[in-house]
Design a protein around this motif. Sequence first.
Motif, PDB file in Angstrom:
ATOM      1  N   VAL A 127       1.236  -1.230   0.425  1.00  9.02           N
ATOM      2  CA  VAL A 127       0.237   0.373   0.068  1.00  9.02           C
ATOM      3  C   VAL A 127       1.181   1.528  -0.344  1.00  9.02           C
ATOM      4  O   VAL A 127       1.788   1.169   0.625  1.00  9.02           O
ATOM      5  CB  VAL A 127      -0.949  -0.179   0.992  1.00  9.02           C
ATOM      6  CG1 VAL A 127      -1.808   1.533   1.265  1.00  9.02           C
ATOM      7  CG2 VAL A 127      -1.635  -0.764   1.776  1.00  9.02           C
ATOM      8  N   PRO A 128       0.325   2.072  -0.471  1.00  6.92           N
ATOM      9  CA  PRO A 128       1.155   3.463  -0.724  1.00  6.92           C
ATOM     10  C   PRO A 128       1.652   4.383   0.939  1.00  6.92           C
ATOM     11  O   PRO A 128       0.269   4.357   1.571  1.00  6.92           O
ATOM     12  CB  PRO A 128       0.448   4.456  -1.202  1.00  6.92           C
ATOM     13  CG  PRO A 128      -0.375   3.413  -3.091  1.00  6.92           C
ATOM     14  CD  PRO A 128      -0.871   2.241  -1.511  1.00  6.92           C
ATOM     15  N   VAL A 129       2.860   4.279   1.007  1.00  4.42           N
ATOM     16  CA  VAL A 129       3.011   5.028   2.392  1.00  4.42           C
ATOM     17  C   VAL A 129       3.180   7.012   2.238  1.00  4.42           C
ATOM     18  O   VAL A 129       4.121   6.868   2.081  1.00  4.42           O
ATOM     19  CB  VAL A 129       4.120   4.321   3.316  1.00  4.42           C
ATOM     20  CG1 VAL A 129       4.111   4.398   4.891  1.00  4.42           C
ATOM     21  CG2 VAL A 129       3.346   2.816   2.583  1.00  4.42           C
ATOM     22  N   MET A 130       2.676   7.039   3.616  1.00  2.00           N
ATOM     23  CA  MET A 130       3.516   8.263   3.011  1.00  2.00           C
ATOM     24  C   MET A 130       3.826   9.098   4.604  1.00  2.00           C
ATOM     25  O   MET A 130       3.125   8.513   5.566  1.00  2.00           O
ATOM     26  CB  MET A 130       1.951   9.760   3.501  1.00  2.00           C
ATOM     27  CG  MET A 130       2.778  11.338   3.991  1.00  2.00           C
ATOM     28  SD  MET A 130       3.596  12.364   1.905  1.00  2.00           S
ATOM     29  CE  MET A 130       3.606  13.399   2.280  1.00  2.00           C
ATOM     30  N   PHE A 131       4.803   9.128   4.643  1.00  3.42           N
ATOM     31  CA  PHE A 131       5.691   9.491   6.055  1.00  3.42           C
ATOM     32  C   PHE A 131       5.700  10.922   6.665  1.00  3.42           C
ATOM     33  O   PHE A 131       6.814  12.110   5.344  1.00  3.42           O
ATOM     34  CB  PHE A 131       7.055   9.083   6.437  1.00  3.42           C
ATOM     35  CG  PHE A 131       7.530   7.235   6.193  1.00  3.42           C
ATOM     36  CD1 PHE A 131       7.101   7.259   7.185  1.00  3.42           C
ATOM     37  CD2 PHE A 131       7.590   6.574   4.666  1.00  3.42           C
ATOM     38  CE1 PHE A 131       7.429   4.982   6.162  1.00  3.42           C
ATOM     39  CE2 PHE A 131       7.467   5.612   4.801  1.00  3.42           C
ATOM     40  CZ  PHE A 131       7.868   4.771   5.330  1.00  3.42           C
ATOM     41  N   VAL A 132       5.492  11.622   7.096  1.00  3.04           N
ATOM     42  CA  VAL A 132       5.491  12.615   7.651  1.00  3.04           C
ATOM     43  C   VAL A 132       6.816  12.689   8.808  1.00  3.04           C
ATOM     44  O   VAL A 132       6.393  12.263  10.123  1.00  3.04           O
ATOM     45  CB  VAL A 132       4.341  13.457   8.363  1.00  3.04           C
ATOM     46  CG1 VAL A 132       5.065  14.917   8.369  1.00  3.04           C
ATOM     47  CG2 VAL A 132       3.486  13.275   6.922  1.00  3.04           C
ATOM     48  N   GLN A 133       7.783  13.471   8.788  1.00  6.07           N
ATOM     49  CA  GLN A 133       8.937  13.145  10.057  1.00  6.07           C
ATOM     50  C   GLN A 133       9.570  14.136  10.727  1.00  6.07           C
ATOM     51  O   GLN A 133       9.693  14.987   9.375  1.00  6.07           O
ATOM     52  CB  GLN A 133      10.388  12.318   9.539  1.00  6.07           C
ATOM     53  CG  GLN A 133       9.752  11.207   8.870  1.00  6.07           C
ATOM     54  CD  GLN A 133       9.291   9.894  10.716  1.00  6.07           C
ATOM     55  OE1 GLN A 133       8.418   8.975  10.136  1.00  6.07           O
ATOM     56  NE2 GLN A 133       9.273  10.308  11.921  1.00  6.07           N
ATOM     57  N   GLY A 134      10.235  14.921  11.758  1.00 12.39           N
ATOM     58  CA  GLY A 134      10.814  15.933  11.663  1.00 12.39           C
ATOM     59  C   GLY A 134      12.047  15.774  11.966  1.00 12.39           C
ATOM     60  O   GLY A 134      12.616  14.733  11.989  1.00 12.39           O
ATOM     61  N   SER A 135      12.695  15.983  10.942  1.00 13.22           N
ATOM     62  CA  SER A 135      14.340  16.226  11.358  1.00 13.22           C
ATOM     63  C   SER A 135      15.386  16.363  12.140  1.00 13.22           C
ATOM     64  O   SER A 135      16.590  16.231  11.851  1.00 13.22           O
ATOM     65  CB  SER A 135      14.882  17.836  10.503  1.00 13.22           C
ATOM     66  OG  SER A 135      15.132  18.691  10.766  1.00 13.22           O
ATOM     67  N   LYS A 136      15.005  16.284  13.509  1.00 14.26           N
ATOM     68  CA  LYS A 136      15.471  16.302  14.801  1.00 14.26           C
ATOM     69  C   LYS A 136      14.462  15.187  15.904  1.00 14.26           C
ATOM     70  O   LYS A 136      14.913  15.242  17.060  1.00 14.26           O
ATOM     71  CB  LYS A 136      15.244  17.235  15.410  1.00 14.26           C
ATOM     72  CG  LYS A 136      16.688  18.736  14.841  1.00 14.26           C
ATOM     73  CD  LYS A 136      17.039  20.291  15.711  1.00 14.26           C
ATOM     74  CE  LYS A 136      17.461  21.244  15.178  1.00 14.26           C
ATOM     75  NZ  LYS A 136      17.739  21.956  15.883  1.00 14.26           N
ATOM     76  N   ASP A 137      13.912  14.286  14.994  1.00 16.92           N
ATOM     77  CA  ASP A 137      13.485  12.858  15.805  1.00 16.92           C
ATOM     78  C   ASP A 137      14.557  11.822  15.789  1.00 16.92           C
ATOM     79  O   ASP A 137      14.565  11.021  14.452  1.00 16.92           O
ATOM     80  CB  ASP A 137      12.238  12.262  14.484  1.00 16.92           C
ATOM     81  CG  ASP A 137      11.869  11.028  15.175  1.00 16.92           C
ATOM     82  OD1 ASP A 137      12.380  10.925  16.538  1.00 16.92           O
ATOM     83  OD2 ASP A 137      10.829  10.942  14.329  1.00 16.92           O
ATOM     84  N   GLY A 138      14.770  11.746  16.862  1.00 19.83           N
ATOM     85  CA  GLY A 138      15.376  10.771  17.707  1.00 19.83           C
ATOM     86  C   GLY A 138      15.364   9.571  17.097  1.00 19.83           C
ATOM     87  O   GLY A 138      16.012   8.524  17.163  1.00 19.83           O
ATOM     88  N   LEU A 139      13.974   8.984  17.106  1.00 23.74           N
ATOM     89  CA  LEU A 139      13.716   8.101  17.063  1.00 23.74           C
ATOM     90  C   LEU A 139      13.422   7.563  15.025  1.00 23.74           C
ATOM     91  O   LEU A 139      13.505   6.269  14.712  1.00 23.74           O
ATOM     92  CB  LEU A 139      11.819   7.404  17.569  1.00 23.74           C
ATOM     93  CG  LEU A 139      12.133   7.944  19.016  1.00 23.74           C
ATOM     94  CD1 LEU A 139      10.962   7.572  20.174  1.00 23.74           C
ATOM     95  CD2 LEU A 139      12.854   6.725  19.798  1.00 23.74           C
TER      96      LEU A 139
END
Length: 241
Positions: A164-176
């Motif tokens: 299934v198509p996936v969209m990621f929204v991530q913070g550039s300073k996300d340590g995880l």
Amino acid sequence: MDSSPPTKRRRKTKSEGTNDKSSSSPVVVFAHGAGAPSSSDWMLRWKEMLKNALDAVEVVTFDYPYIAGGKKRAPPKAEKLVEFHKDIVKKTTDKYPAHPLILAGKSMGSRYKFMGVWKCRYDRVSCMVAAEVDIDASAVICLGYPLKAMGGAVRDETLLQLTVPVMFVQGSKDGLCPLEKLEAVCKKMKSHNELHVINGGDHSFKIGKKHLQIKGSTQDQAEDLAVQGVSSFVSRCLKGK
């Protein structure tokens, strides 16, 4: 390609006439993160943003049993939550059989009590549900995917199984979720995927005041851009592009 949802959800039932939205409007099932319920300020804010941006017929949120009613137990392994989550999804698609299904999920961040190995097992549930053969999702939206386990290992098994198509929204300073690790996983994934980076954002997309001042931006503007990216992605998925 027609933007109508897959045939198996187009059966006519009496529930189809219960809303005034076009059948092209998606229905979203939005799962909370490990440490805060669906009633948290973050979830309520993003629920409203997703509903407006996607012109959704409804954004369905819910609480997993371990946290429902103000409980403060540690979340179980993700596998134990899949059936509960699937039941929510099936009830939602029964209510809106003619509408495309979008699955969304949020990982709430290390500032909460439930973190580490529990968390990394847990916040993959939306993707795990999307991988089930009897779930017909048009897209998955991952808001802060916890890619890295406590020991530093990359937990990409579920992502690599998805079609299934996936969209990621991530913070550039996300340590995880170090961006270089996520980008490497994205290249290996079978499914179409896209990434929107919130510059300066942490695991919950919070941006420091100094960073905002330097960029001449605001928290709301950064999140609005992210939601616009999600909207464009979902629109392309529903059009088959």
